[in-house]
Design a protein around this motif. Sequence first.
Motif, PDB file in Angstrom:
ATOM      1  N   ARG A 138       0.792  -1.242   0.000  1.00  0.00           N
ATOM      2  CA  ARG A 138       0.000   0.000   0.000  1.00  0.00           C
ATOM      3  C   ARG A 138       0.820   1.287   0.000  1.00  0.00           C
ATOM      4  NH1 ARG A 138      -5.389  -1.050   3.538  1.00  0.00           N
ATOM      5  NH2 ARG A 138      -5.833  -3.092   2.669  1.00  0.00           N
ATOM      6  N   ARG A 139       2.121   1.164  -0.205  1.00  0.00           N
ATOM      7  CA  ARG A 139       2.976   2.345  -0.247  1.00  0.00           C
ATOM      8  C   ARG A 139       3.590   2.453  -1.634  1.00  0.00           C
ATOM      9  NH1 ARG A 139       6.203   2.863   5.272  1.00  0.00           N
ATOM     10  NH2 ARG A 139       6.388   4.928   4.404  1.00  0.00           N
ATOM     11  N   PRO A 140       3.787   3.692  -2.127  1.00  0.00           N
ATOM     12  CA  PRO A 140       4.426   3.846  -3.433  1.00  0.00           C
ATOM     13  C   PRO A 140       5.795   3.179  -3.455  1.00  0.00           C
ATOM     14  CG  PRO A 140       3.514   5.932  -2.703  1.00  0.00           C
ATOM     15  CD  PRO A 140       3.420   4.980  -1.535  1.00  0.00           C
ATOM     16  N   ALA A 141       6.020   2.372  -4.464  1.00  0.00           N
ATOM     17  CA  ALA A 141       7.303   1.694  -4.644  1.00  0.00           C
ATOM     18  C   ALA A 141       8.034   2.373  -5.806  1.00  0.00           C
ATOM     19  CB  ALA A 141       7.072   0.216  -4.940  1.00  0.00           C
ATOM     20  N   ILE A 142       9.180   1.854  -6.156  1.00  0.00           N
ATOM     21  CA  ILE A 142       9.920   2.408  -7.286  1.00  0.00           C
ATOM     22  C   ILE A 142       9.337   1.854  -8.574  1.00  0.00           C
ATOM     23  CG2 ILE A 142      12.155   2.457  -8.449  1.00  0.00           C
ATOM     24  CD1 ILE A 142      13.444   2.477  -5.699  1.00  0.00           C
ATOM     25  N   GLY A 143       9.016   2.747  -9.490  1.00  0.00           N
ATOM     26  CA  GLY A 143       8.519   2.351 -10.800  1.00  0.00           C
ATOM     27  C   GLY A 143       7.182   2.993 -11.107  1.00  0.00           C
ATOM     28  N   GLY A 144       7.099   3.593 -12.280  1.00  0.00           N
ATOM     29  CA  GLY A 144       5.843   4.209 -12.672  1.00  0.00           C
ATOM     30  C   GLY A 144       5.967   4.975 -13.965  1.00  0.00           C
ATOM     31  N   GLU A 145       4.860   5.559 -14.353  1.00  0.00           N
ATOM     32  CA  GLU A 145       4.807   6.369 -15.572  1.00  0.00           C
ATOM     33  C   GLU A 145       3.966   7.609 -15.292  1.00  0.00           C
ATOM     34  OE1 GLU A 145       2.241   4.438 -18.667  1.00  0.00           O
ATOM     35  OE2 GLU A 145       2.000   2.951 -17.074  1.00  0.00           O
ATOM     36  N   ARG A 146       4.300   8.682 -15.999  1.00  0.00           N
ATOM     37  CA  ARG A 146       3.572   9.933 -15.888  1.00  0.00           C
ATOM     38  C   ARG A 146       3.264  10.403 -17.297  1.00  0.00           C
ATOM     39  NH1 ARG A 146       4.402   7.751 -11.599  1.00  0.00           N
ATOM     40  NH2 ARG A 146       5.309   8.719  -9.748  1.00  0.00           N
ATOM     41  N   GLY A 147       1.984  10.538 -17.605  1.00  0.00           N
ATOM     42  CA  GLY A 147       1.587  10.950 -18.941  1.00  0.00           C
ATOM     43  C   GLY A 147       0.710  12.183 -18.907  1.00  0.00           C
ATOM     44  N   LEU A 148       0.904  13.063 -19.857  1.00  0.00           N
ATOM     45  CA  LEU A 148       0.074  14.247 -20.006  1.00  0.00           C
ATOM     46  C   LEU A 148      -0.585  14.160 -21.376  1.00  0.00           C
ATOM     47  CD1 LEU A 148      -0.848  16.896 -18.725  1.00  0.00           C
ATOM     48  CD2 LEU A 148       1.129  17.993 -19.757  1.00  0.00           C
ATOM     49  N   VAL A 149      -1.918  14.133 -21.378  1.00  0.00           N
ATOM     50  CA  VAL A 149      -2.693  13.991 -22.608  1.00  0.00           C
ATOM     51  C   VAL A 149      -3.525  15.253 -22.773  1.00  0.00           C
ATOM     52  CG1 VAL A 149      -4.321  12.563 -23.891  1.00  0.00           C
ATOM     53  CG2 VAL A 149      -2.796  11.507 -22.197  1.00  0.00           C
ATOM     54  N   THR A 150      -3.260  16.001 -23.838  1.00  0.00           N
ATOM     55  CA  THR A 150      -3.893  17.296 -24.056  1.00  0.00           C
ATOM     56  C   THR A 150      -4.680  17.274 -25.359  1.00  0.00           C
ATOM     57  OG1 THR A 150      -1.998  18.325 -22.977  1.00  0.00           O
ATOM     58  CG2 THR A 150      -3.440  19.779 -24.228  1.00  0.00           C
ATOM     59  N   ARG A 151      -5.895  17.830 -25.302  1.00  0.00           N
ATOM     60  CA  ARG A 151      -6.682  17.961 -26.532  1.00  0.00           C
ATOM     61  C   ARG A 151      -6.715  19.419 -26.943  1.00  0.00           C
ATOM     62  NH1 ARG A 151     -11.336  19.723 -28.354  1.00  0.00           N
ATOM     63  NH2 ARG A 151     -12.190  20.177 -26.291  1.00  0.00           N
ATOM     64  N   ARG A 152      -6.483  19.645 -28.235  1.00  0.00           N
ATOM     65  CA  ARG A 152      -6.685  20.951 -28.859  1.00  0.00           C
ATOM     66  C   ARG A 152      -7.439  20.680 -30.149  1.00  0.00           C
ATOM     67  NH1 ARG A 152      -3.823  25.843 -28.852  1.00  0.00           N
ATOM     68  NH2 ARG A 152      -4.353  25.821 -26.660  1.00  0.00           N
ATOM     69  N   GLY A 153      -8.673  21.163 -30.239  1.00  0.00           N
ATOM     70  CA  GLY A 153      -9.492  20.912 -31.419  1.00  0.00           C
ATOM     71  C   GLY A 153      -9.694  19.425 -31.614  1.00  0.00           C
ATOM     72  N   ASN A 154      -9.319  18.930 -32.785  1.00  0.00           N
ATOM     73  CA  ASN A 154      -9.483  17.499 -33.108  1.00  0.00           C
ATOM     74  C   ASN A 154      -8.191  16.704 -32.898  1.00  0.00           C
ATOM     75  OD1 ASN A 154      -8.085  18.609 -35.340  1.00  0.00           O
ATOM     76  ND2 ASN A 154      -8.886  17.039 -36.692  1.00  0.00           N
ATOM     77  N   ALA A 155      -7.248  17.257 -32.145  1.00  0.00           N
ATOM     78  CA  ALA A 155      -5.960  16.590 -31.940  1.00  0.00           C
ATOM     79  C   ALA A 155      -5.736  16.233 -30.468  1.00  0.00           C
ATOM     80  CB  ALA A 155      -4.828  17.499 -32.409  1.00  0.00           C
ATOM     81  N   LEU A 156      -5.084  15.092 -30.257  1.00  0.00           N
ATOM     82  CA  LEU A 156      -4.579  14.728 -28.934  1.00  0.00           C
ATOM     83  C   LEU A 156      -3.058  14.769 -28.983  1.00  0.00           C
ATOM     84  CD1 LEU A 156      -6.538  11.652 -27.472  1.00  0.00           C
ATOM     85  CD2 LEU A 156      -6.833  14.082 -26.976  1.00  0.00           C
ATOM     86  N   LEU A 157      -2.458  15.367 -27.965  1.00  0.00           N
ATOM     87  CA  LEU A 157      -1.010  15.415 -27.815  1.00  0.00           C
ATOM     88  C   LEU A 157      -0.684  14.625 -26.564  1.00  0.00           C
ATOM     89  CD1 LEU A 157      -0.713  19.310 -27.982  1.00  0.00           C
ATOM     90  CD2 LEU A 157      -1.007  17.735 -29.880  1.00  0.00           C
ATOM     91  N   VAL A 158       0.215  13.660 -26.668  1.00  0.00           N
ATOM     92  CA  VAL A 158       0.528  12.795 -25.539  1.00  0.00           C
ATOM     93  C   VAL A 158       2.032  12.800 -25.301  1.00  0.00           C
ATOM     94  CG1 VAL A 158       0.241  10.494 -24.557  1.00  0.00           C
ATOM     95  CG2 VAL A 158      -1.391  11.304 -26.292  1.00  0.00           C
ATOM     96  N   TYR A 159       2.421  13.109 -24.067  1.00  0.00           N
ATOM     97  CA  TYR A 159       3.828  13.073 -23.663  1.00  0.00           C
ATOM     98  C   TYR A 159       3.929  12.259 -22.387  1.00  0.00           C
ATOM     99  CZ  TYR A 159       4.698  16.450 -27.247  1.00  0.00           C
ATOM    100  OH  TYR A 159       4.796  17.054 -28.467  1.00  0.00           O
ATOM    101  N   THR A 160       4.846  11.287 -22.374  1.00  0.00           N
ATOM    102  CA  THR A 160       5.002  10.426 -21.207  1.00  0.00           C
ATOM    103  C   THR A 160       6.463  10.314 -20.807  1.00  0.00           C
ATOM    104  OG1 THR A 160       5.360   8.338 -22.396  1.00  0.00           O
ATOM    105  CG2 THR A 160       3.065   8.996 -22.009  1.00  0.00           C
ATOM    106  N   VAL A 161       6.655   9.990 -19.549  1.00  0.00           N
ATOM    107  CA  VAL A 161       7.960   9.613 -19.024  1.00  0.00           C
ATOM    108  C   VAL A 161       7.706   8.453 -18.076  1.00  0.00           C
ATOM    109  CG1 VAL A 161       9.961  10.305 -17.648  1.00  0.00           C
ATOM    110  CG2 VAL A 161       8.911  11.945 -19.203  1.00  0.00           C
ATOM    111  N   ALA A 162       8.510   7.400 -18.187  1.00  0.00           N
ATOM    112  CA  ALA A 162       8.400   6.256 -17.280  1.00  0.00           C
ATOM    113  C   ALA A 162       9.783   5.935 -16.744  1.00  0.00           C
ATOM    114  CB  ALA A 162       7.835   5.040 -18.016  1.00  0.00           C
ATOM    115  N   GLY A 163       9.832   5.483 -15.500  1.00  0.00           N
ATOM    116  CA  GLY A 163      11.121   5.155 -14.915  1.00  0.00           C
ATOM    117  C   GLY A 163      11.012   4.829 -13.448  1.00  0.00           C
ATOM    118  N   GLU A 164      12.055   5.126 -12.723  1.00  0.00           N
ATOM    119  CA  GLU A 164      12.131   4.778 -11.313  1.00  0.00           C
ATOM    120  C   GLU A 164      11.533   5.883 -10.449  1.00  0.00           C
ATOM    121  OE1 GLU A 164      16.170   3.712 -10.418  1.00  0.00           O
ATOM    122  OE2 GLU A 164      15.976   1.819 -11.502  1.00  0.00           O
TER     123      GLU A 164
END
Length: 193
Positions: A138-164
Motif C-alpha cells: 500500500r505504499r508507493p514503490a519504485i517504478g511508474g509512468e507519468r503521462g500528459l494527454v492534451t486535446r486541442r481541437g481534433n488533436a490529442l497530444l501525448v507526452y510520457t515519461v516512465a522510470g524509477e
Amino acid sequence: MVSILLLSAALATSATVGIPNGFMLYEKAAAKKDDNPEHSWRVSAKKSAALVVNPCQKRGLGQSGRKAAKTLVYTAVPDYSKSEQVILYSSRSAAKKALRDLHKAARVCGTSDYRYSSRAVRLGDEALAVTGQAYQARRPAIGGERGLVTRRGNALLVYTVAGEWGKPATADFKQQTKDSKRMLDKICRIAAC
C-alpha cells in the motif's frame, strides 16, 4: 479564379490529413544515429498505433475516428522511457471521446500492485495528467509512468515519461508540460482548432 481558390482549399485540406515529417518535437533526436545498444528510438506513423497512455492495455482505446497518428518512443536500459504521440481525429467530438475513455480507463484499470489515477489540468482545450504507479504493501514503490494527454481541437497530444519514480508528485509532469506547451504552439497548423 474560383477554380484556383477551390484547388488551394483542397490542397490545404489534404495537407492536414497527415502529420508531416519533422513536425514532432522528438524527431530530430530520433533521427540521430547511435550505436549504443542500451537505448533506442522507435518511430511509427501508423494511424492504428496504441495510445501510449493506456491503463487497460486495450488496443482499441482512443482508436475510433482517427485520421492520422505519429508516435515516437525512446527506451533506455534499464527502465527509462519517454514518448511523444500526436493523433488527429476526424472531429473534435471524436478527440473528446478518446480523452473521456482514457479518463475512465485510468479510474477502472490497474491492480493492487500497480495503480492508475488521472486528474484534469488546465492546458489546451482540456487535458489529463495520468499517473501509473507501482505499490508495495500500500505504499508507493519504485517504478511508474507519468503521462500528459492534451486535446486541442481534433488533436490529442501525448507526452510520457516512465522510470524509477517514487511517490507521485506534481513536479513529475514538468517535462511533459513543457513539451505539451511547445506542441500546442504549433498543432493548429495541422489540426482543426
